[in-house]
Motif scaffolding. Structure first.
Motif, PDB file in Angstrom:
ATOM      1  N   GLU A 169       0.839  -1.301  -0.030  1.00  0.00           N
ATOM      2  CA  GLU A 169      -0.047   0.075  -0.163  1.00  0.00           C
ATOM      3  C   GLU A 169       0.798   1.227   0.012  1.00  0.00           C
ATOM      4  O   GLU A 169       0.396   2.164  -0.651  1.00  0.00           O
ATOM      5  CB  GLU A 169      -0.748  -0.036   1.268  1.00  0.00           C
ATOM      6  CG  GLU A 169      -1.977  -1.106   1.215  1.00  0.00           C
ATOM      7  CD  GLU A 169      -3.298  -0.767   1.310  1.00  0.00           C
ATOM      8  OE1 GLU A 169      -3.591   0.648   1.462  1.00  0.00           O
ATOM      9  OE2 GLU A 169      -4.308  -1.476   1.441  1.00  0.00           O
ATOM     10  N   TYR A 179      -8.166  -7.056  -2.230  1.00  0.00           N
ATOM     11  CA  TYR A 179      -7.597  -5.974  -3.360  1.00  0.00           C
ATOM     12  C   TYR A 179      -8.275  -6.790  -4.526  1.00  0.00           C
ATOM     13  O   TYR A 179      -8.000  -5.897  -5.591  1.00  0.00           O
ATOM     14  CB  TYR A 179      -6.103  -6.176  -3.493  1.00  0.00           C
ATOM     15  CG  TYR A 179      -5.321  -5.863  -2.193  1.00  0.00           C
ATOM     16  CD1 TYR A 179      -5.119  -4.168  -2.156  1.00  0.00           C
ATOM     17  CD2 TYR A 179      -4.814  -6.476  -1.336  1.00  0.00           C
ATOM     18  CE1 TYR A 179      -4.663  -3.754  -1.296  1.00  0.00           C
ATOM     19  CE2 TYR A 179      -4.061  -5.961  -0.130  1.00  0.00           C
ATOM     20  CZ  TYR A 179      -4.138  -4.536  -0.137  1.00  0.00           C
ATOM     21  OH  TYR A 179      -3.482  -4.273   0.857  1.00  0.00           O
ATOM     22  N   ALA A 215      -1.533  -8.682  -6.840  1.00  0.00           N
ATOM     23  CA  ALA A 215      -1.462  -8.062  -5.329  1.00  0.00           C
ATOM     24  C   ALA A 215      -1.090  -9.121  -4.448  1.00  0.00           C
ATOM     25  O   ALA A 215      -0.428  -9.026  -3.643  1.00  0.00           O
ATOM     26  CB  ALA A 215      -2.816  -7.468  -4.875  1.00  0.00           C
TER      27      ALA A 215
END
Length: 332
Positions: free
Chosen positions: A64, A156, A161
């Motif tokens: 992130e 996500y 991811a």
């Protein structure tokens, strides 16, 4: 048994209490070592309550943080933790008070915000509340790494991811630290080599395109080294890059090494590397079917790509190469 229960009721809330709350300005005043120390303390406290390994929490947080650095539509984090929730996600889309910190009303409006430090508030600007809210989302899928991967995908909704975060977790678990800042120049400094800024130059073979990297010219067989801590994400043949290796670091940056003559023994997908790890050797492979060699002078093509959560794009690696070369020379 009663004494044990009372003790746990006191201790568990304290796990999420830091000596004091750091504002964004205070965090910026800390050294990198102090930031890593505070961040690791938060990860370990979250691990103690959620039973999610700290290195998975660190990996998702790094993912992130990389998104925030790569995108203009996301603000920079205010504290130690990078997980981002919009006010609508935190307080609930229909909540008339988008700055609500009351856990009861947030829950009534379907918001995600939780109280992680036992102060009775769910504060979107509090690191412990943010971290607790995130790990609770993952904990719903149960224990075990397979369930963690499922939870990450659900959160996500992106296969990439899952790949990146599980890779970062492996890196953090291998080295046992958050401080992975060291870098190395991609060829040993005691070898003969030369390079200049070539990012953005035109290329004609295979169609008109731009050069997405820096060429470092060196003799056949010159060792090629990882510039970073990371995980080998890709290894094999590409008609443009020939024999090439791709390494992902914990900042969502993909490091691309192309035109190799051969790979270092044992270098495979999933291999964990550190700065200076030999990954292959300079060659002139590429511009044709597998095994094509000699269509240009031997050199290493080094590229850097940033992931923003949707796609990747290249950026000029030349300033980084100059900096890493200078730092390495100064160490000697």
């Amino acid at each position: 048994m009663k004494i044990w229960v009372k003790t746990m009721l006191i201790v568990i809330p304290l796990l999420f209490i830091l000596p004091f709350h750091y504002s964004a300005s205070k965090v910026q005043e800390l050294t990198s070592e102090e930031v890593y120390k505070e961040r690791m303390a938060l990860y370990h406290k979250a691990e103690a309550v959620s039973h999610i390994p700290w290195y998975y929490i660190a990996a998702a947080d790094s993912y992130e943080r990389g998104l925030r650095q790569a995108r203009n539509d996301l603000p920079q984090e205010n504290g130690f933790i990078a997980f981002y929730f919009t006010p609508e996600e935190w307080a609930g889309a229909q909540n008339p008070d988008q700055e609500d910190t009351d856990t009861v009303s947030i829950s009534l409006f379907g918001g995600k915000g939780l109280d992680g430090n036992g102060d009775g508030k769910a504060d979107i600007n509090d690191d412990e509340d943010i971290l607790h809210t995130f790990v609770e989302q993952l904990s719903q899928f149960g224990p075990g790494e397979e369930n963690l991967r499922i939870a990450i995908w659900d959160y996500y909704q992106r296969d990439k991811a899952v790949e990146l975060i599980t890779g970062y977790a492996k890196i953090y678990n291998t080295f046992g630290t958050l401080d992975l800042r060291d870098r190395a120049f991609p060829v040993p400094l005691n070898y003969n080599y030369s390079y200049r800024s070539t990012w953005g130059d035109s290329r004609g073979w295979g169609g008109r395109r731009i050069h997405e990297g820096t060429d470092i010219f060196a003799g056949y067989g010159t060792p090629v080294r990882s510039t970073t801590y990371g995980i080998v994400e890709l290894k094999g043949w590409n008609k443009y890059g020939g024999w090439r290796v791709g390494i992902r670091d914990t900042n969502n940056v993909y490091h691309y090494y192309a035109h190799l003559s051969s790979f270092e023994k044992g270098m495979e997908r999933g291999t964990i590397v550190e700065p200076g790890t030999v990954i292959g050797y300079v060659g002139s492979s590429g511009y044709g079917k597998p095994g094509t060699q000699g269509k240009f002078p031997p050199h290493l093509h080094y590229g850097m790509y940033k992931d923003n959560g949707a796609f990747e794009w290249s950026f000029d690696p030349y300033p980084n190469l100059r900096a890493w070369e200078r730092i390495e020379r100064n160490k000697k």
